[in-house]
Design an enzyme around this catalytic site. Sequence first.
Site, PDB file in Angstrom:
ATOM      1  N   CYS A   1       0.804  -1.207   0.000  1.00 33.55           N
ATOM      2  CA  CYS A   1       0.000   0.000   0.000  1.00 33.55           C
ATOM      3  C   CYS A   1       0.846   1.271   0.000  1.00 33.55           C
ATOM      4  O   CYS A   1       0.680   2.129   0.851  1.00 33.55           O
ATOM      5  CB  CYS A   1      -0.898  -0.010   1.222  1.00 33.55           C
ATOM      6  SG  CYS A   1      -2.159   1.222   1.102  1.00 33.55           S
TER       7      CYS A   1
ATOM      8  N   GLY B   1       1.975 -17.730  -6.140  1.00 34.64           N
ATOM      9  CA  GLY B   1       1.694 -17.884  -4.710  1.00 34.64           C
ATOM     10  C   GLY B   1       0.808 -19.093  -4.474  1.00 34.64           C
ATOM     11  O   GLY B   1       1.283 -20.223  -4.346  1.00 34.64           O
TER      12      GLY B   1
HETATM   13  C1  FMN Z   1      -2.195 -16.208   2.609  1.00 35.63           C
HETATM   14  C2  FMN Z   1      -1.537 -15.121   1.821  1.00 35.63           C
HETATM   15  C3  FMN Z   1      -0.464 -14.439   2.359  1.00 35.63           C
HETATM   16  C4  FMN Z   1       0.178 -13.424   1.638  1.00 35.63           C
HETATM   17  N1  FMN Z   1       1.248 -12.789   2.197  1.00 35.63           N
HETATM   18  C5  FMN Z   1       1.897 -11.836   1.482  1.00 35.63           C
HETATM   19  C6  FMN Z   1       3.047 -11.186   2.020  1.00 35.63           C
HETATM   20  O1  FMN Z   1       3.516 -11.490   3.115  1.00 35.63           O
HETATM   21  N2  FMN Z   1       3.642 -10.219   1.260  1.00 35.63           N
HETATM   22  C7  FMN Z   1       3.169  -9.875   0.019  1.00 35.63           C
HETATM   23  O2  FMN Z   1       3.739  -8.999  -0.627  1.00 35.63           O
HETATM   24  N3  FMN Z   1       2.115 -10.504  -0.515  1.00 35.63           N
HETATM   25  C8  FMN Z   1       1.474 -11.475   0.182  1.00 35.63           C
HETATM   26  N4  FMN Z   1       0.409 -12.119  -0.379  1.00 35.63           N
HETATM   27  C9  FMN Z   1       0.072 -11.853  -1.789  1.00 35.63           C
HETATM   28  C10 FMN Z   1       0.779 -12.867  -2.696  1.00 35.63           C
HETATM   29  O3  FMN Z   1       2.181 -12.743  -2.626  1.00 35.63           O
HETATM   30  C11 FMN Z   1       0.335 -12.727  -4.161  1.00 35.63           C
HETATM   31  O4  FMN Z   1       0.664 -11.439  -4.614  1.00 35.63           O
HETATM   32  C12 FMN Z   1      -1.143 -12.961  -4.343  1.00 35.63           C
HETATM   33  O5  FMN Z   1      -1.585 -14.061  -3.589  1.00 35.63           O
HETATM   34  C13 FMN Z   1      -1.486 -13.185  -5.822  1.00 35.63           C
HETATM   35  O6  FMN Z   1      -0.744 -14.259  -6.335  1.00 35.63           O
HETATM   36  P1  FMN Z   1      -1.344 -15.772  -6.437  1.00 35.63           P
HETATM   37  O7  FMN Z   1      -2.669 -15.655  -7.146  1.00 35.63           O
HETATM   38  O8  FMN Z   1      -0.318 -16.515  -7.220  1.00 35.63           O
HETATM   39  O9  FMN Z   1      -1.529 -16.270  -5.042  1.00 35.63           O
HETATM   40  C14 FMN Z   1      -0.268 -13.095   0.337  1.00 35.63           C
HETATM   41  C15 FMN Z   1      -1.360 -13.785  -0.201  1.00 35.63           C
HETATM   42  C16 FMN Z   1      -1.995 -14.780   0.505  1.00 35.63           C
HETATM   43  C17 FMN Z   1      -3.152 -15.504  -0.118  1.00 35.63           C
END
Ligand code: FMN
Length: 367
Positions: A101, A226
């Site tokens: 953010c 992720g």
């Molecule tokens: C359970 C969870 C924890 C996450 N923790 C972080 C984090 O610590 N730092 C961050 O930048 N993004 C975090 N994210 C966002 C992911 O890094 C990623 O940008 C997002 O889930 C989209 O990618 P994906 O569809 O491959 O999961 C988190 C997402 C989830 C679902």
Amino acid sequence: MRFGQLLLPSNLCLSPLAGYTNLPFRLVLRELGGLGLATTDLVNARSLVEQRRAALKLIETRPADQPLAVQLFGSVPEEMRDAAVWLEAAGVASVDINMGCPVRKVCRVGGGSAMMTELGKTSRLVAGMVNAVRIPITAKMRLGWDDDNLTAPELARALEDAGIAAVFVHGRTREQGFSGAVNLAGIRAVVQAVNAIPVIGNGDITTPQAARRMIDDTGCAGISIGRGAFYNPWIFHHTRHYLATGELLTEPSFDERIRVLRRHLELMIEVFTEAHGCRMFRKVAPWYAKRFGPANEFTRHVVQISSLADFNTVLDRYVLWRHQFLDERGELKPKFRPAPLVASFMQPPGVASREHIPVPKGPVEAW
Ligand SMILES: Cc1cc2nc3c(=O)[nH]c(=O)nc-3n(C[C@H](O)[C@H](O)[C@H](O)COP(=O)(O)O)c2cc1C
């Protein structure tokens, strides 16, 4: 793919997932292959500088867990700089800045000069870190606050000028949260805004074909996965193979899924002790089970395990129970097979919101 001087073994990265991207999960993924860079959960820079036990546990690593990026969270330039210096000395390959953010205030007051002030502040924080270490500093961001404030291209460009070595972009706005489709055109706009640094696309990649589509449609240098790695820890290996050859490897068998599930628990116990490791595993195992076919019998019980013996009992019972869904060759009968995964940006319009990937509970405002 290169981040500054750092040459990565592939252009496929693991996204930070707070509560999940711990040492055991990273080791499991690395053993399966294909992964270019893994990132820790986000770590509070101040806690790290103060050497708090919880922060140190988050960055626990081993020689097999390389190259490793640590994601820092914080807004005090000196703390971010000192944390980066400490991480470099500890042998970390790169430091990622959580910009979940970075432009919140900007969007609240409507952009304009406020936006430039905030960008200036962020750039100074980044420059302070870049100038203090030799390892690459990267940043992870969303596309912006909402569709009317897609600030990521401008931010990425300013960060490149401040010395950032790469940017990771989740192709959604803050307003979207985790709903709706990932906006590939939004990621492409970031790729077009920077001069030379790699942009890594992120969001909803659950298959090798989705990775291919994101790269082709956005021009991004790499992709970051992720939640797709929960469902399918083999995704990096399969995607790497697919990108290189155009050939899709077959889905892992049930036995292979169980082998890796067991390995994951074994590592959880090694790193976190049996009692704590098993408790943590309660939220991990159900993700594996989403690709087992019928699995309610497993999921219901695995969320109560407290020991390896409990896990073995749950698994043995489940394997017997699952027999009713198998054909004579021991394969799931077609009607019980899980539906193929399809990324939001590869669904026909209108379908994405119904088929979205579940989001575990947590501080979404920082992601
Ligand atoms: C359970 C969870 C924890 C996450 N923790 C972080 C984090 O610590 N730092 C961050 O930048 N993004 C975090 N994210 C966002 C992911 O890094 C990623 O940008 C997002 O889930 C989209 O990618 P994906 O569809 O491959 O999961 C988190 C997402 C989830 C679902």
